[in-house]
Scaffold this motif. Structure first.
Motif, PDB file in Angstrom:
ATOM      1  N   PRO A  95     -15.742   7.237 104.773  1.00 15.17           N
ATOM      2  CA  PRO A  95     -17.173   7.262 104.442  1.00 15.17           C
ATOM      3  C   PRO A  95     -17.454   8.036 103.162  1.00 15.17           C
ATOM      4  O   PRO A  95     -16.967   9.152 102.986  1.00 15.17           O
ATOM      5  CB  PRO A  95     -17.799   7.955 105.658  1.00 15.17           C
ATOM      6  N   GLY A  96     -18.213   7.402 102.279  1.00 17.50           N
ATOM      7  CA  GLY A  96     -18.615   8.066 101.040  1.00 17.50           C
ATOM      8  C   GLY A  96     -17.616   7.963  99.912  1.00 17.50           C
ATOM      9  O   GLY A  96     -17.884   8.413  98.808  1.00 17.50           O
ATOM     10  N   LEU A  97     -16.444   7.350 100.175  1.00 17.14           N
ATOM     11  CA  LEU A  97     -15.439   7.251  99.105  1.00 17.14           C
ATOM     12  C   LEU A  97     -15.476   5.872  98.453  1.00 17.14           C
ATOM     13  O   LEU A  97     -15.737   4.863  99.110  1.00 17.14           O
ATOM     14  CB  LEU A  97     -14.032   7.518  99.647  1.00 17.14           C
ATOM     15  N   ARG A 156     -17.671  17.022  99.632  1.00 12.47           N
ATOM     16  CA  ARG A 156     -18.894  17.179 100.413  1.00 12.47           C
ATOM     17  C   ARG A 156     -20.112  16.811  99.586  1.00 12.47           C
ATOM     18  O   ARG A 156     -21.050  16.218 100.061  1.00 12.47           O
ATOM     19  CB  ARG A 156     -19.026  18.605 100.941  1.00 12.47           C
ATOM     20  N   ASP A 157     -20.080  17.167  98.313  1.00  8.83           N
ATOM     21  CA  ASP A 157     -21.261  16.959  97.488  1.00  8.83           C
ATOM     22  C   ASP A 157     -20.878  16.996  96.022  1.00  8.83           C
ATOM     23  O   ASP A 157     -19.993  17.738  95.632  1.00  8.83           O
ATOM     24  CB  ASP A 157     -22.276  18.076  97.744  1.00  8.83           C
ATOM     25  N   PHE A 196     -22.906  18.039  93.917  1.00  6.99           N
ATOM     26  CA  PHE A 196     -23.613  19.194  93.355  1.00  6.99           C
ATOM     27  C   PHE A 196     -23.546  20.371  94.337  1.00  6.99           C
ATOM     28  O   PHE A 196     -24.508  21.066  94.582  1.00  6.99           O
ATOM     29  CB  PHE A 196     -25.064  18.838  93.024  1.00  6.99           C
ATOM     30  N   ILE A 250     -29.161  24.616  97.452  1.00  6.95           N
ATOM     31  CA  ILE A 250     -28.847  23.872  98.672  1.00  6.95           C
ATOM     32  C   ILE A 250     -28.354  24.841  99.739  1.00  6.95           C
ATOM     33  O   ILE A 250     -27.450  25.642  99.494  1.00  6.95           O
ATOM     34  CB  ILE A 250     -27.753  22.818  98.409  1.00  6.95           C
ATOM     35  N   LYS A 251     -28.965  24.758 100.904  1.00  7.03           N
ATOM     36  CA  LYS A 251     -28.542  25.607 102.016  1.00  7.03           C
ATOM     37  C   LYS A 251     -28.055  24.685 103.131  1.00  7.03           C
ATOM     38  O   LYS A 251     -28.815  23.837 103.619  1.00  7.03           O
ATOM     39  CB  LYS A 251     -29.742  26.429 102.483  1.00  7.03           C
ATOM     40  N   TYR A 252     -26.786  24.820 103.530  1.00  9.54           N
ATOM     41  CA  TYR A 252     -26.258  23.964 104.597  1.00  9.54           C
ATOM     42  C   TYR A 252     -26.686  24.519 105.953  1.00  9.54           C
ATOM     43  O   TYR A 252     -26.355  25.641 106.310  1.00  9.54           O
ATOM     44  CB  TYR A 252     -24.743  23.845 104.497  1.00  9.54           C
ATOM     45  N   VAL A 253     -27.441  23.711 106.686  1.00 13.02           N
ATOM     46  CA  VAL A 253     -27.929  24.108 108.003  1.00 13.02           C
ATOM     47  C   VAL A 253     -26.901  23.711 109.074  1.00 13.02           C
ATOM     48  O   VAL A 253     -26.734  24.384 110.087  1.00 13.02           O
ATOM     49  CB  VAL A 253     -29.285  23.418 108.289  1.00 13.02           C
ATOM     50  N   ARG A 254     -26.195  22.606 108.834  1.00 16.21           N
ATOM     51  CA  ARG A 254     -25.206  22.094 109.793  1.00 16.21           C
ATOM     52  C   ARG A 254     -24.091  21.412 109.008  1.00 16.21           C
ATOM     53  O   ARG A 254     -24.374  20.615 108.108  1.00 16.21           O
ATOM     54  CB  ARG A 254     -25.889  21.086 110.725  1.00 16.21           C
ATOM     55  N   VAL A 255     -22.839  21.710 109.357  1.00 18.76           N
ATOM     56  CA  VAL A 255     -21.698  21.099 108.666  1.00 18.76           C
ATOM     57  C   VAL A 255     -20.741  20.538 109.713  1.00 18.76           C
ATOM     58  O   VAL A 255     -20.073  21.282 110.416  1.00 18.76           O
ATOM     59  CB  VAL A 255     -20.966  22.122 107.770  1.00 18.76           C
ATOM     60  N   GLU A 256     -20.705  19.233 109.840  1.00 23.22           N
ATOM     61  CA  GLU A 256     -19.812  18.586 110.806  1.00 23.22           C
ATOM     62  C   GLU A 256     -18.801  17.671 110.102  1.00 23.22           C
ATOM     63  O   GLU A 256     -17.695  17.487 110.594  1.00 23.22           O
ATOM     64  CB  GLU A 256     -20.627  17.724 111.782  1.00 23.22           C
ATOM     65  N   ARG A 257     -19.190  17.098 108.965  1.00 26.37           N
ATOM     66  CA  ARG A 257     -18.328  16.141 108.279  1.00 26.37           C
ATOM     67  C   ARG A 257     -17.123  16.863 107.668  1.00 26.37           C
ATOM     68  O   ARG A 257     -17.268  17.961 107.125  1.00 26.37           O
ATOM     69  CB  ARG A 257     -19.106  15.400 107.195  1.00 26.37           C
ATOM     70  N   SER A 258     -15.954  16.256 107.776  1.00 26.12           N
ATOM     71  CA  SER A 258     -14.769  16.894 107.216  1.00 26.12           C
ATOM     72  C   SER A 258     -14.715  16.642 105.715  1.00 26.12           C
ATOM     73  O   SER A 258     -15.145  15.594 105.226  1.00 26.12           O
ATOM     74  CB  SER A 258     -13.498  16.374 107.896  1.00 26.12           C
ATOM     75  N   ALA A 260     -20.251  12.296 112.749  1.00 25.09           N
ATOM     76  CA  ALA A 260     -20.426  13.607 112.128  1.00 25.09           C
ATOM     77  C   ALA A 260     -21.627  13.589 111.192  1.00 25.09           C
ATOM     78  O   ALA A 260     -21.815  12.640 110.421  1.00 25.09           O
ATOM     79  CB  ALA A 260     -19.167  13.975 111.360  1.00 25.09           C
ATOM     80  N   VAL A 261     -22.430  14.653 111.275  1.00 23.15           N
ATOM     81  CA  VAL A 261     -23.648  14.742 110.449  1.00 23.15           C
ATOM     82  C   VAL A 261     -23.714  16.123 109.792  1.00 23.15           C
ATOM     83  O   VAL A 261     -23.517  17.143 110.462  1.00 23.15           O
ATOM     84  CB  VAL A 261     -24.912  14.522 111.314  1.00 23.15           C
ATOM     85  N   ASP A 262     -23.979  16.138 108.508  1.00 28.97           N
ATOM     86  CA  ASP A 262     -24.294  17.387 107.806  1.00 28.97           C
ATOM     87  C   ASP A 262     -25.804  17.449 107.614  1.00 28.97           C
ATOM     88  O   ASP A 262     -26.441  16.413 107.380  1.00 28.97           O
ATOM     89  CB  ASP A 262     -23.647  17.414 106.407  1.00 28.97           C
ATOM     90  N   VAL A 263     -26.363  18.659 107.721  1.00 32.29           N
ATOM     91  CA  VAL A 263     -27.794  18.843 107.448  1.00 32.29           C
ATOM     92  C   VAL A 263     -27.930  19.932 106.399  1.00 32.29           C
ATOM     93  O   VAL A 263     -27.346  21.009 106.535  1.00 32.29           O
ATOM     94  CB  VAL A 263     -28.568  19.254 108.722  1.00 32.29           C
ATOM     95  N   LYS A 264     -28.680  19.634 105.350  1.00 25.59           N
ATOM     96  CA  LYS A 264     -28.879  20.656 104.327  1.00 25.59           C
ATOM     97  C   LYS A 264     -30.352  20.761 103.965  1.00 25.59           C
ATOM     98  O   LYS A 264     -31.108  19.796 104.104  1.00 25.59           O
ATOM     99  CB  LYS A 264     -28.013  20.370 103.098  1.00 25.59           C
ATOM    100  N   GLU A 265     -30.713  21.954 103.528  1.00 25.25           N
ATOM    101  CA  GLU A 265     -32.102  22.202 103.149  1.00 25.25           C
ATOM    102  C   GLU A 265     -32.179  22.408 101.649  1.00 25.25           C
ATOM    103  O   GLU A 265     -31.434  23.217 101.086  1.00 25.25           O
ATOM    104  CB  GLU A 265     -32.626  23.439 103.889  1.00 25.25           C
ATOM    105  N   ASP A 301     -21.632   3.026 100.810  1.00 29.00           N
ATOM    106  CA  ASP A 301     -20.219   3.353 101.025  1.00 29.00           C
ATOM    107  C   ASP A 301     -19.985   3.996 102.392  1.00 29.00           C
ATOM    108  O   ASP A 301     -19.190   4.936 102.533  1.00 29.00           O
ATOM    109  CB  ASP A 301     -19.713   4.288  99.918  1.00 29.00           C
ATOM    110  N   GLY A 302     -20.706   3.510 103.396  1.00 27.02           N
ATOM    111  CA  GLY A 302     -20.503   4.033 104.743  1.00 27.02           C
ATOM    112  C   GLY A 302     -21.060   5.418 104.972  1.00 27.02           C
ATOM    113  O   GLY A 302     -20.653   6.117 105.903  1.00 27.02           O
ATOM    114  N   LEU A 303     -21.994   5.833 104.130  1.00 24.90           N
ATOM    115  CA  LEU A 303     -22.608   7.151 104.248  1.00 24.90           C
ATOM    116  C   LEU A 303     -24.126   6.973 104.337  1.00 24.90           C
ATOM    117  O   LEU A 303     -24.752   6.443 103.419  1.00 24.90           O
ATOM    118  CB  LEU A 303     -22.247   7.972 103.005  1.00 24.90           C
TER     119      LEU A 303
END
Lengths: 122, 122
Positions: free
Chosen positions: A22-24, A47-48, A50, A56-64, B5-10, B89-91
């Motif tokens: 995913p994302g690649l 991951r990003d 940027f 940017i403040k990560y509230v939840r990080v699950e994706r590898s 898997a989900v990332d959440v950012k603010e 891309d699957g994201l």
């Protein structure tokens, strides 16, 4: 290291490797064959673009995220010259065709000569 | 149930939800808001379009498949009318804008009338 789930299935004429990416994009994934027998899939999940942005403040990080590498021993009948790979919707598909099976052992045929017997006369 | 898997950012002006959806298309993912406060992401990851084909033999199964559902409580300042979602891309990326903060308490102003004093004369 990032995790990368891979399914492997066998079809009548090929082996198919399906990997979650995913994302690649195509260009971010490397598919190689090592030692004429090992399929290697590698790359890096970022991951990003940027991530250094301090706003940017990560509230939840699950994706590898990070570099990943998977290796698979290929069967003896894999046709290494025919390998193809494609990536769509974050799913990488690598198709390894099978070489046709060797000819089944043909029964050997011997000519039977009609002639004098080699058994000595009594 | 499939894992997702989900990332959440603010960010300064929004909350961003990023979910791995390898192999899924826009139309296969549902993004909803429940009770004006819960973001719900759901859908189904299918292993194969032709999984019933008996000529396929799975040698290795690592990718998760099946229905998935994730729910997230949205903060009070989420602008529900401005939510947008896109999949590439699957994201899957869901952007929830923030409502602007309420006006800071303005200092109250009183008119000062110049007039006769209310203090009784001696």
């Amino acid at each position: 290291m990032a995790t990368t789930a891979v399914d492997v299935k066998e079809l009548p004429n090929s082996y198919v490797f399906v990997a979650d990416m995913p994302g690649l994009k195509h260009s971010e994934i490397k598919v190689q064959v090592e030692n004429d027998s090992v399929l290697k899939i590698s790359g890096e999940k970022k991951r990003d673009d940027f991530a250094s942005d301090t706003e940017i403040k990560y509230v939840r990080v699950e994706r590898s995220a990070g570099k990943f590498m998977r290796k698979f021993n290929l069967p003896a009948n894999a046709n290494l010259d025919g390998i193809s790979a494609a990536c769509q919707d974050g799913l990488l598909t690598v198709i390894v065709p099978k070489n046709p099976p060797p000819d089944p052992h043909r029964p050997r045929t011997f000519d039977v000569n009609v002639g004098s017997s080699t058994v000595p006369p009594p």
